[in-house]
Design a protein around this motif. Structure first.
Motif, PDB file in Angstrom:
ATOM      1  N   ILE A  62       0.837  -1.202   0.000  1.00 52.69           N
ATOM      2  CA  ILE A  62       0.000   0.000   0.000  1.00 52.69           C
ATOM      3  C   ILE A  62       0.867   1.246   0.000  1.00 52.69           C
ATOM      4  CG2 ILE A  62      -1.775   1.301   1.220  1.00 52.69           C
ATOM      5  CD1 ILE A  62      -2.767  -1.248   2.455  1.00 52.69           C
ATOM      6  N   SER A  63       0.540   2.175  -0.905  1.00 55.48           N
ATOM      7  CA  SER A  63       1.197   3.485  -0.937  1.00 55.48           C
ATOM      8  C   SER A  63       0.181   4.539  -0.531  1.00 55.48           C
ATOM      9  CB  SER A  63       1.733   3.793  -2.347  1.00 55.48           C
ATOM     10  OG  SER A  63       2.713   2.850  -2.737  1.00 55.48           O
ATOM     11  N   THR A  64       0.346   5.095   0.636  1.00 55.32           N
ATOM     12  CA  THR A  64      -0.612   6.074   1.141  1.00 55.32           C
ATOM     13  C   THR A  64      -0.544   7.361   0.324  1.00 55.32           C
ATOM     14  OG1 THR A  64       1.025   6.830   2.743  1.00 55.32           O
ATOM     15  CG2 THR A  64      -0.539   5.155   3.479  1.00 55.32           C
ATOM     16  N   PRO A  65      -1.655   8.143   0.317  1.00 52.32           N
ATOM     17  CA  PRO A  65      -2.877   7.947   1.091  1.00 52.32           C
ATOM     18  C   PRO A  65      -3.818   6.929   0.442  1.00 52.32           C
ATOM     19  CG  PRO A  65      -3.058   9.920  -0.227  1.00 52.32           C
ATOM     20  CD  PRO A  65      -1.663   9.401  -0.435  1.00 52.32           C
TER      21      PRO A  65
ATOM     22  N   ASP B 116      -5.160   3.150  -3.480  1.00 49.70           N
ATOM     23  CA  ASP B 116      -4.052   3.918  -2.912  1.00 49.70           C
ATOM     24  C   ASP B 116      -3.501   4.908  -3.933  1.00 49.70           C
ATOM     25  OD1 ASP B 116      -2.534   2.405  -4.670  1.00 49.70           O
ATOM     26  OD2 ASP B 116      -1.147   1.640  -3.163  1.00 49.70           O
ATOM     27  N   ARG B 117      -2.385   5.525  -3.623  1.00 52.95           N
ATOM     28  CA  ARG B 117      -1.778   6.558  -4.455  1.00 52.95           C
ATOM     29  C   ARG B 117      -1.442   6.044  -5.848  1.00 52.95           C
ATOM     30  NH1 ARG B 117       3.421   8.560  -1.712  1.00 52.95           N
ATOM     31  NH2 ARG B 117       4.201   6.577  -2.538  1.00 52.95           N
ATOM     32  N   ASN B 118      -1.129   4.750  -5.963  1.00 52.75           N
ATOM     33  CA  ASN B 118      -0.748   4.168  -7.247  1.00 52.75           C
ATOM     34  C   ASN B 118      -1.920   3.568  -8.012  1.00 52.75           C
ATOM     35  OD1 ASN B 118       1.971   4.798  -6.776  1.00 52.75           O
ATOM     36  ND2 ASN B 118       2.289   2.875  -5.632  1.00 52.75           N
ATOM     37  N   GLY B 119      -3.123   3.688  -7.463  1.00 53.68           N
ATOM     38  CA  GLY B 119      -4.290   3.136  -8.129  1.00 53.68           C
ATOM     39  C   GLY B 119      -4.510   1.656  -7.894  1.00 53.68           C
ATOM     40  N   GLU B 120      -3.701   1.044  -7.015  1.00 53.56           N
ATOM     41  CA  GLU B 120      -3.934  -0.363  -6.649  1.00 53.56           C
ATOM     42  C   GLU B 120      -5.202  -0.461  -5.804  1.00 53.56           C
ATOM     43  OE1 GLU B 120      -2.410  -2.940  -7.652  1.00 53.56           O
ATOM     44  OE2 GLU B 120      -0.344  -2.424  -8.174  1.00 53.56           O
ATOM     45  N   HIS B 121      -5.887  -1.599  -5.916  1.00 55.29           N
ATOM     46  CA  HIS B 121      -7.116  -1.817  -5.158  1.00 55.29           C
ATOM     47  C   HIS B 121      -6.881  -2.828  -4.043  1.00 55.29           C
ATOM     48  CE1 HIS B 121     -10.087  -0.304  -8.463  1.00 55.29           C
ATOM     49  NE2 HIS B 121      -9.324   0.648  -7.956  1.00 55.29           N
TER      50      HIS B 121
ATOM     51  N   ALA C 262     -10.806 -10.476  17.929  1.00 51.20           N
ATOM     52  CA  ALA C 262      -9.615  -9.661  18.158  1.00 51.20           C
ATOM     53  C   ALA C 262      -8.667  -9.831  16.981  1.00 51.20           C
ATOM     54  CB  ALA C 262      -8.924 -10.054  19.463  1.00 51.20           C
ATOM     55  N   VAL C 263      -7.668  -8.941  16.899  1.00 55.83           N
ATOM     56  CA  VAL C 263      -6.623  -8.997  15.887  1.00 55.83           C
ATOM     57  C   VAL C 263      -5.279  -9.190  16.566  1.00 55.83           C
ATOM     58  CG1 VAL C 263      -5.289  -7.585  14.266  1.00 55.83           C
ATOM     59  CG2 VAL C 263      -7.780  -7.658  14.083  1.00 55.83           C
ATOM     60  N   ALA C 264      -4.446 -10.069  15.989  1.00 57.64           N
ATOM     61  CA  ALA C 264      -3.050 -10.218  16.412  1.00 57.64           C
ATOM     62  C   ALA C 264      -2.200 -10.218  15.153  1.00 57.64           C
ATOM     63  CB  ALA C 264      -2.843 -11.508  17.197  1.00 57.64           C
ATOM     64  N   SER C 265      -1.506  -9.113  14.913  1.00 59.80           N
ATOM     65  CA  SER C 265      -0.740  -8.945  13.689  1.00 59.80           C
ATOM     66  C   SER C 265       0.649  -8.402  13.994  1.00 59.80           C
ATOM     67  CB  SER C 265      -1.465  -7.979  12.741  1.00 59.80           C
ATOM     68  OG  SER C 265      -0.639  -7.599  11.661  1.00 59.80           O
ATOM     69  N   LYS C 266       1.651  -8.879  13.234  1.00 55.88           N
ATOM     70  CA  LYS C 266       3.018  -8.382  13.364  1.00 55.88           C
ATOM     71  C   LYS C 266       3.306  -7.218  12.430  1.00 55.88           C
ATOM     72  CE  LYS C 266       5.138 -12.829  14.641  1.00 55.88           C
ATOM     73  NZ  LYS C 266       6.159 -13.830  14.230  1.00 55.88           N
ATOM     74  N   SER C 267       2.311  -6.708  11.754  1.00 58.97           N
ATOM     75  CA  SER C 267       2.545  -5.617  10.808  1.00 58.97           C
ATOM     76  C   SER C 267       3.197  -4.429  11.512  1.00 58.97           C
ATOM     77  CB  SER C 267       1.231  -5.157  10.168  1.00 58.97           C
ATOM     78  OG  SER C 267       1.446  -4.009   9.376  1.00 58.97           O
ATOM     79  N   PRO C 268       4.232  -3.833  10.901  1.00 55.24           N
ATOM     80  CA  PRO C 268       4.883  -2.671  11.501  1.00 55.24           C
ATOM     81  C   PRO C 268       4.153  -1.360  11.216  1.00 55.24           C
ATOM     82  CG  PRO C 268       6.034  -3.255   9.499  1.00 55.24           C
ATOM     83  CD  PRO C 268       4.951  -4.293   9.689  1.00 55.24           C
ATOM     84  N   VAL C 269       3.034  -1.427  10.485  1.00 59.02           N
ATOM     85  CA  VAL C 269       2.298  -0.203  10.148  1.00 59.02           C
ATOM     86  C   VAL C 269       0.898  -0.277  10.764  1.00 59.02           C
ATOM     87  CG1 VAL C 269       3.610   0.423   8.100  1.00 59.02           C
ATOM     88  CG2 VAL C 269       1.772  -1.247   7.881  1.00 59.02           C
TER      89      VAL C 269
END
Length: 213
Positions: free
Chosen positions: A56-59, A73-78, A101-108
């Motif tokens: 994902i490229s924000t916004p 996203d910014r690049n038009g990806e869905h 609940a959510v358990a994720s290792k994502s750094p974002v």
């Protein structure tokens, strides 16, 4: 963490085709046997088919009138949830004695929360708007989204909710995270995202671990 998975591309009719029976009436819902008190979901390649930190490229913004609800996203990806996932979240969030609940290792983590806030759940049974509308609101037991071992995520979830590890069912796509079973958590290792079939198999696996026939 393995990084060989590719961003799923939109199908010709949108990000992904909807399930042919998006809201079935599964047998486990009506058989009178216990259900886990908490269902915990990973995010990347479990709830959605992409890596939140590299694809994902924000916004990002919601695509107007998209069905299923889809972000761009910014690049038009869905980007959207796996096809069955919104309906599963809607059903599970309506159960009286099972939380999410959510358990994720994502750094974002902030970006993941934004995705969950923007994506909407389908109406409930009979078109009812009761229950959560935003995907994030389905996770009434909270979100643990940060790098580190999943053991840390589950310890935080258990401390916050008071739910024993043995009453938790976890869906994740990465084999090393089976380490949570050392706590007493039941983990269902999945390959192609959360589906009705995987949900049923996970519940049967949890029941077997509880000695429930």
């Amino acid at each position: 963490m393995a990084r060989s998975k590719k961003l799923a591309k939109p199908a010709p009719d949108g990000f992904s085709s909807m399930s042919s029976n998006p809201t079935p009436s599964p047998s486990w819902l009506h058989d009178g046997l216990p259900l886990p008190r908490l269902i915990v979901l990973d995010l990347d390649y479990t709830l959605w088919p992409f890596y939140s930190d590299i694809h994902i490229s924000t916004p990002i913004r919601l695509v107007p009138n998209s069905s299923p609800p889809t972000l761009t996203d910014r690049n038009g990806e869905h980007f959207a949830l796996y096809a069955d996932a919104p309906h599963i979240l809607r059903l599970v969030s309506s159960l009286p004695n099972t939380r999410l609940a959510v358990a994720s290792k994502s750094p974002v983590g902030d970006l993941c929360r934004e995705v969950l806030k923007l994506l909407r759940l389908p109406p409930g049974e009979g078109g009812s708007e009761k229950g959560p509308k935003r995907t994030i609101d389905a996770f009434d037991a909270g979100l643990e989204i940060y790098e580190g071992t999943k053991l840390r995520h589950f310890e935080a979830i258990s401390k916050r909710t008071g739910i024993p590890f043995s009453q938790m069912l976890f869906f994740d796509d990465e084999r090393p995270n089976l380490e949570v079973e050392s706590l007493g958590v039941t983990m269902r290792l999945i390959r192609d995202g959360l589906t009705w079939e995987e949900l049923e198999k996970g519940i049967m696996q949890w029941r077997a671990n509880q000695g429930i026939e």
